[in-house]
Design a protein around this motif. Structure first.
Motif, PDB file in Angstrom:
ATOM      1  N   VAL A 351       0.847  -1.185   0.000  1.00  0.00           N
ATOM      2  CA  VAL A 351       0.000   0.000   0.000  1.00  0.00           C
ATOM      3  C   VAL A 351       0.888   1.242   0.000  1.00  0.00           C
ATOM      4  CG1 VAL A 351      -1.743   1.321   1.258  1.00  0.00           C
ATOM      5  CG2 VAL A 351      -1.876  -1.182   1.182  1.00  0.00           C
ATOM      6  N   VAL A 352       0.589   2.149  -0.906  1.00  0.00           N
ATOM      7  CA  VAL A 352       1.350   3.397  -1.019  1.00  0.00           C
ATOM      8  C   VAL A 352       0.440   4.550  -0.645  1.00  0.00           C
ATOM      9  CG1 VAL A 352       2.570   4.949  -2.604  1.00  0.00           C
ATOM     10  CG2 VAL A 352       2.877   2.470  -2.799  1.00  0.00           C
ATOM     11  N   ASP A 353       0.943   5.452   0.207  1.00  0.00           N
ATOM     12  CA  ASP A 353       0.184   6.623   0.629  1.00  0.00           C
ATOM     13  C   ASP A 353       0.858   7.881   0.106  1.00  0.00           C
ATOM     14  OD1 ASP A 353      -1.913   5.481   2.370  1.00  0.00           O
ATOM     15  OD2 ASP A 353      -0.203   4.842   3.590  1.00  0.00           O
ATOM     16  N   VAL A 354       0.148   8.629  -0.707  1.00  0.00           N
ATOM     17  CA  VAL A 354       0.559   9.962  -1.137  1.00  0.00           C
ATOM     18  C   VAL A 354      -0.654  10.846  -0.896  1.00  0.00           C
ATOM     19  CG1 VAL A 354       1.401  11.400  -3.019  1.00  0.00           C
ATOM     20  CG2 VAL A 354       2.119   9.008  -2.874  1.00  0.00           C
ATOM     21  N   PRO A 356      -3.726  13.086  -0.679  1.00  0.00           N
ATOM     22  CA  PRO A 356      -4.813  12.347  -0.032  1.00  0.00           C
ATOM     23  C   PRO A 356      -5.085  10.978  -0.651  1.00  0.00           C
ATOM     24  CG  PRO A 356      -5.729  13.859  -1.641  1.00  0.00           C
ATOM     25  CD  PRO A 356      -4.234  14.038  -1.704  1.00  0.00           C
ATOM     26  N   TYR A 357      -4.137  10.411  -1.389  1.00  0.00           N
ATOM     27  CA  TYR A 357      -4.385   9.156  -2.104  1.00  0.00           C
ATOM     28  C   TYR A 357      -3.718   7.977  -1.407  1.00  0.00           C
ATOM     29  CZ  TYR A 357      -5.306  12.657  -5.693  1.00  0.00           C
ATOM     30  OH  TYR A 357      -5.775  13.759  -6.376  1.00  0.00           O
ATOM     31  N   THR A 358      -4.387   6.812  -1.511  1.00  0.00           N
ATOM     32  CA  THR A 358      -3.853   5.544  -1.032  1.00  0.00           C
ATOM     33  C   THR A 358      -4.155   4.493  -2.083  1.00  0.00           C
ATOM     34  OG1 THR A 358      -4.204   6.132   1.282  1.00  0.00           O
ATOM     35  CG2 THR A 358      -3.947   3.793   0.782  1.00  0.00           C
ATOM     36  N   ASN A 359      -3.171   3.630  -2.392  1.00  0.00           N
ATOM     37  CA  ASN A 359      -3.394   2.652  -3.450  1.00  0.00           C
ATOM     38  C   ASN A 359      -2.513   1.430  -3.212  1.00  0.00           C
ATOM     39  OD1 ASN A 359      -3.911   1.327  -5.915  1.00  0.00           O
ATOM     40  ND2 ASN A 359      -4.080   3.275  -7.003  1.00  0.00           N
ATOM     41  N   GLU A 360      -3.104   0.229  -3.389  1.00  0.00           N
ATOM     42  CA  GLU A 360      -2.350  -1.010  -3.243  1.00  0.00           C
ATOM     43  C   GLU A 360      -1.989  -1.635  -4.594  1.00  0.00           C
ATOM     44  OE1 GLU A 360      -6.374  -3.726  -2.612  1.00  0.00           O
ATOM     45  OE2 GLU A 360      -4.588  -4.159  -1.427  1.00  0.00           O
ATOM     46  N   TRP A 361      -2.458  -1.047  -5.694  1.00  0.00           N
ATOM     47  CA  TRP A 361      -2.209  -1.614  -7.012  1.00  0.00           C
ATOM     48  C   TRP A 361      -0.950  -1.008  -7.634  1.00  0.00           C
ATOM     49  CZ3 TRP A 361      -4.564  -5.681  -9.271  1.00  0.00           C
ATOM     50  CH2 TRP A 361      -5.765  -6.120  -8.705  1.00  0.00           C
ATOM     51  N   TRP A 362      -0.238  -1.868  -8.369  1.00  0.00           N
ATOM     52  CA  TRP A 362       0.989  -1.466  -9.039  1.00  0.00           C
ATOM     53  C   TRP A 362       0.902  -1.826 -10.517  1.00  0.00           C
ATOM     54  CZ3 TRP A 362       5.754   0.190  -6.569  1.00  0.00           C
ATOM     55  CH2 TRP A 362       5.625   0.382  -5.177  1.00  0.00           C
ATOM     56  N   ALA A 363       1.436  -0.952 -11.353  1.00  0.00           N
ATOM     57  CA  ALA A 363       1.434  -1.168 -12.799  1.00  0.00           C
ATOM     58  C   ALA A 363       2.791  -1.690 -13.248  1.00  0.00           C
ATOM     59  CB  ALA A 363       1.121   0.143 -13.526  1.00  0.00           C
ATOM     60  N   TYR A 364       2.765  -2.761 -14.059  1.00  0.00           N
ATOM     61  CA  TYR A 364       4.006  -3.291 -14.615  1.00  0.00           C
ATOM     62  C   TYR A 364       4.282  -2.619 -15.951  1.00  0.00           C
ATOM     63  CZ  TYR A 364       7.557  -6.367 -16.492  1.00  0.00           C
ATOM     64  OH  TYR A 364       8.720  -6.839 -17.044  1.00  0.00           O
ATOM     65  N   LEU A 365       5.477  -2.033 -16.071  1.00  0.00           N
ATOM     66  CA  LEU A 365       5.895  -1.331 -17.283  1.00  0.00           C
ATOM     67  C   LEU A 365       6.901  -2.199 -18.031  1.00  0.00           C
ATOM     68  CD1 LEU A 365       6.537   2.231 -15.735  1.00  0.00           C
ATOM     69  CD2 LEU A 365       4.351   1.145 -16.359  1.00  0.00           C
ATOM     70  N   PRO A 366       6.471  -2.931 -19.058  1.00  0.00           N
ATOM     71  CA  PRO A 366       7.383  -3.865 -19.730  1.00  0.00           C
ATOM     72  C   PRO A 366       8.593  -3.195 -20.351  1.00  0.00           C
ATOM     73  CG  PRO A 366       5.340  -3.585 -20.986  1.00  0.00           C
ATOM     74  CD  PRO A 366       5.124  -2.943 -19.665  1.00  0.00           C
ATOM     75  N   GLN A 367       8.464  -1.952 -20.786  1.00  0.00           N
ATOM     76  CA  GLN A 367       9.599  -1.291 -21.427  1.00  0.00           C
ATOM     77  C   GLN A 367      10.653  -0.830 -20.421  1.00  0.00           C
ATOM     78  OE1 GLN A 367       7.243   1.542 -23.708  1.00  0.00           O
ATOM     79  NE2 GLN A 367       7.715   0.411 -25.576  1.00  0.00           N
ATOM     80  N   TYR A 368      10.292  -0.803 -19.149  1.00  0.00           N
ATOM     81  CA  TYR A 368      11.244  -0.471 -18.087  1.00  0.00           C
ATOM     82  C   TYR A 368      11.619  -1.703 -17.268  1.00  0.00           C
ATOM     83  CZ  TYR A 368      10.372   4.517 -18.865  1.00  0.00           C
ATOM     84  OH  TYR A 368      10.290   5.783 -19.413  1.00  0.00           O
ATOM     85  N   TYR A 376       0.539   6.884  -9.227  1.00  0.00           N
ATOM     86  CA  TYR A 376       1.149   7.862 -10.134  1.00  0.00           C
ATOM     87  C   TYR A 376       0.635   7.749 -11.567  1.00  0.00           C
ATOM     88  CZ  TYR A 376       4.360   8.476  -6.260  1.00  0.00           C
ATOM     89  OH  TYR A 376       4.885   8.727  -5.018  1.00  0.00           O
ATOM     90  N   ILE A 377      -0.353   6.871 -11.781  1.00  0.00           N
ATOM     91  CA  ILE A 377      -0.967   6.736 -13.108  1.00  0.00           C
ATOM     92  C   ILE A 377      -2.172   7.673 -13.189  1.00  0.00           C
ATOM     93  CG2 ILE A 377      -2.133   5.184 -14.699  1.00  0.00           C
ATOM     94  CD1 ILE A 377       0.684   4.353 -14.454  1.00  0.00           C
ATOM     95  N   SER A 378      -2.302   8.347 -14.290  1.00  0.00           N
ATOM     96  CA  SER A 378      -3.431   9.275 -14.466  1.00  0.00           C
ATOM     97  C   SER A 378      -4.687   8.484 -14.823  1.00  0.00           C
ATOM     98  CB  SER A 378      -3.105  10.290 -15.563  1.00  0.00           C
ATOM     99  OG  SER A 378      -1.976  11.058 -15.223  1.00  0.00           O
ATOM    100  N   SER A 379      -5.389   8.057 -13.796  1.00  0.00           N
ATOM    101  CA  SER A 379      -6.619   7.288 -13.943  1.00  0.00           C
ATOM    102  C   SER A 379      -7.469   7.532 -12.708  1.00  0.00           C
ATOM    103  CB  SER A 379      -6.304   5.797 -14.094  1.00  0.00           C
ATOM    104  OG  SER A 379      -7.484   5.038 -14.216  1.00  0.00           O
ATOM    105  N   PRO A 380      -8.792   7.590 -12.839  1.00  0.00           N
ATOM    106  CA  PRO A 380      -9.637   7.934 -11.684  1.00  0.00           C
ATOM    107  C   PRO A 380      -9.754   6.833 -10.641  1.00  0.00           C
ATOM    108  CG  PRO A 380     -10.994   7.457 -13.609  1.00  0.00           C
ATOM    109  CD  PRO A 380      -9.575   7.500 -14.087  1.00  0.00           C
ATOM    110  N   ASP A 381      -9.492   5.575 -11.004  1.00  0.00           N
ATOM    111  CA  ASP A 381      -9.675   4.469 -10.071  1.00  0.00           C
ATOM    112  C   ASP A 381      -8.337   3.864  -9.675  1.00  0.00           C
ATOM    113  OD1 ASP A 381     -12.502   4.673 -10.244  1.00  0.00           O
ATOM    114  OD2 ASP A 381     -12.438   3.549 -12.136  1.00  0.00           O
ATOM    115  N   ASN A 382      -8.324   3.228  -8.500  1.00  0.00           N
ATOM    116  CA  ASN A 382      -7.102   2.573  -8.045  1.00  0.00           C
ATOM    117  C   ASN A 382      -6.665   1.464  -9.000  1.00  0.00           C
ATOM    118  OD1 ASN A 382      -7.068   4.245  -5.873  1.00  0.00           O
ATOM    119  ND2 ASN A 382      -7.270   2.649  -4.313  1.00  0.00           N
TER     120      ASN A 382
END
Length: 395
Positions: A351-354, A356-368, A376-382
């Motif tokens: 879980v990451v807290d920034v 007023p946001y809190t999110n437990e989901w992580w995005a895998y970036l294949p190119q990195y 840190y993803i521009s999307s309205p939902d976790n």
């Protein structure tokens, strides 16, 4: 004075998109030609971007895209192709490269090292290098020109066009001696994400738009803000050249931020791609990266395959890319501020807290090859929409 002006700016003409047309090999220069101004069914030039584009299909011998292909741009580091060619031109039958020069040329081609370019420019005549290349009929350059009067020390102010860039690659691939072709192309295939001198993320454009195999020589110039990568953030973003302000109006814009992506795509280097782009003053690296990526992905590039995943915008400064979906350990690299990223899948993790946001989901970036928090993803939902869940990649 350092001679590293990494410029890349187009003529002040409004970009118009050209139709898919065929073309033969470039002929020796006969004066300054006009650019094309027709329409294309696929190419999408973002608002505020001035672009010169040429895509050549080596299999059919035709151009699939031409957009202001003869317009002159300041070259930035794309001119390093000509610096390497000039040095390698008369090396003897085996084209043996002395160890000291190999140690310069490899980082110059892979990591866009400026010190190496400074060495070849100052050692072998500066603008005379460009004149020698123009006088070689086998290259067939038509729009290339040395830096303008008063800027002879700045190799990045060499003028290039998209079609001349294609001509350079065609020479390397089809006419250059095999040792020269192999040396240059093998180094371009090994392009590093972080440039040698300033840790600038240079895997934009072709490198982000298409799956390998590709080979790239990139160019950038101007105050983009943070465009850094690597496990440690560099102290500055896009390079700010040690050069005076333009003394007078020039045929080639010497000031506005620019991003160039050039190279080959596909098996046997089927497609040659040259996208030269100029951006409005104040444009961030993230926006320029995104605009150039979208333009490059919209082009008709024979033999190219776009990577699987979904593109998302990001926010935050120097966001860490992690080996797994947690903050454990040192970061693999850092994202330049605001770049658009390709997300292959997502996983639950720490879980990451920034606030007023809190999110437990992580995005895998294949190119990195790593993860960033979905925060840190521009999307309205976790949880990102239409992105599959994934497990950890193989260690």
């Amino acid at each position: 004075m350092r001679m590293l002006l990494r410029g890349a700016a187009a003529l002040a003409a409004v970009v118009t998109v050209a139709s898919l047309t065929s073309g033969a090999a470039a002929q020796p220069r006969t004066g300054k030609p006009a650019g094309t101004s027709q329409t294309s069914a696929t190419a999408q030039v973002p608002p505020g971007v001035t672009a010169g584009v040429a895509v050549f299909d080596r299999e059919t011998g035709t151009f699939t895209e031409q957009i202001n292909e003869s317009a002159q741009f300041r070259s930035a580091s794309v001119v390093k192709l000509l610096l390497a060619l000039d040095f390698l031109w008369d090396r003897g039958p085996d084209h043996t490269i002395p160890p000291a020069d190999r140690a310069r040329l490899e980082p110059m081609l892979r990591g866009s090292d400026d010190d190496a370019a400074n060495h070849y420019w100052s050692t072998y005549g500066g603008p005379a290098i460009i004149e020698r290349m123009l006088d070689r009929p086998s290259l067939g350059l038509r729009d290339t020109a040395p830096p303008p009067t008063g800027y002879a020390g700045f190799w990045g102010y060499t003028a290039l066009s998209a079609r001349d860039t294609v001509a350079s690659y065609r020479y390397i691939l089809d006419k250059a001696p095999a040792p020269v072709r192999t040396f240059i192309m093998d180094n371009l295939r090994r392009s590093t994400r972080c440039s040698t001198a300033d840790h600038f993320d240079q895997h934009f454009g072709i490198a982000g738009a298409f799956d390998r195999p590709w080979a790239v020589k990139q160019g950038w110039s101007g105050a983009f803000g943070t465009g850094t990568c690597g496990s440690r953030a560099a102290t500055s973003g896009a390079r700010k050249e040690a050069a005076p302000a333009p003394r007078a109006a020039a045929a080639v814009d010497l000031t506005r931020p620019a991003l160039h992506t050039t190279g080959t795509v596909g098996a046997t280097d089927r497609a040659i791609v040259a996208v030269l782009s100029l951006h409005q003053d104040g444009t961030s690296y993230g926006k320029a990266y995104t605009d150039l990526g979208r333009l490059t992905r919209s082009l008709k590039v024979p033999g190219a395959k776009q990577p699987a995943g979904t593109w998302f915008g990001t926010w935050g400064e120097s966001v860490n890319v992690r080996k797994g979906p947690s903050t454990d350990g040192d970061p693999l690299t850092k994202l330049p501020a605001g770049v658009e990223v390709l997300v292959g899948c997502q996983a639950r993790g720490e879980v990451v807290d920034v606030p007023p946001y809190t999110n437990e989901w992580w995005a895998y970036l294949p190119q990195y090859g790593g993860y960033i928090s979905n925060i840190y993803i521009s999307s309205p939902d976790n949880r990102l929409p239409n992105v599959p869940e994934c497990g950890l990649p193989p260690r």
